[in-house]
Design an enzyme around this catalytic site. Sequence first.
Site, mmCIF file in Angstrom:
data_model
loop_
_atom_site.group_PDB
_atom_site.id
_atom_site.type_symbol
_atom_site.label_atom_id
_atom_site.label_comp_id
_atom_site.label_asym_id
_atom_site.label_seq_id
_atom_site.Cartn_x
_atom_site.Cartn_y
_atom_site.Cartn_z
ATOM 1 N N CYS A 1 41.998 -18.264 20.176
ATOM 2 C CA CYS A 1 42.725 -19.100 19.226
ATOM 3 C C CYS A 1 42.898 -18.271 17.948
ATOM 4 C CB CYS A 1 41.999 -20.419 18.969
ATOM 5 S SG CYS A 1 40.421 -20.231 18.108
ATOM 6 N N ARG A 2 43.103 -18.927 16.835
ATOM 7 C CA ARG A 2 43.298 -18.184 15.588
ATOM 8 C C ARG A 2 42.002 -17.551 15.088
ATOM 9 N NH1 ARG A 2 44.489 -22.063 11.712
ATOM 10 N NH2 ARG A 2 42.405 -21.789 10.961
#
Length: 105
Positions: A68-69
């Site tokens: 993810c980020r």
Amino acid sequence: MAFRIPKAVTPQALSEQMKQGESLNLLDVREPVEWAEGHIEGARHIPLSQLMERYGELDPAQEVIIMCRSGSRSGLACELLHEKGYKVVNMTGGLNVWTGRLVRD
């Protein structure tokens, strides 16, 4: 007791594995707008918000590297998939610290 993911990989180590030509099963759980801004080539996109409806699209026999980020949502995705019997690896630090190339569809 806190849940512990058995495996993790740094973005740097993942990048090295990719350079070696390893066949990897990558899953990006960011939201569609984040995905559109750029993602790792070859990754599959299933937003975390859709994961419980769509996890059947993944092969439980293959290890899944989840990103993810920042590594937070992917950690949650790892926990959810691990409970379903999947072999999971969390990419710690997420795409915030990824230095490799990103692609846009």
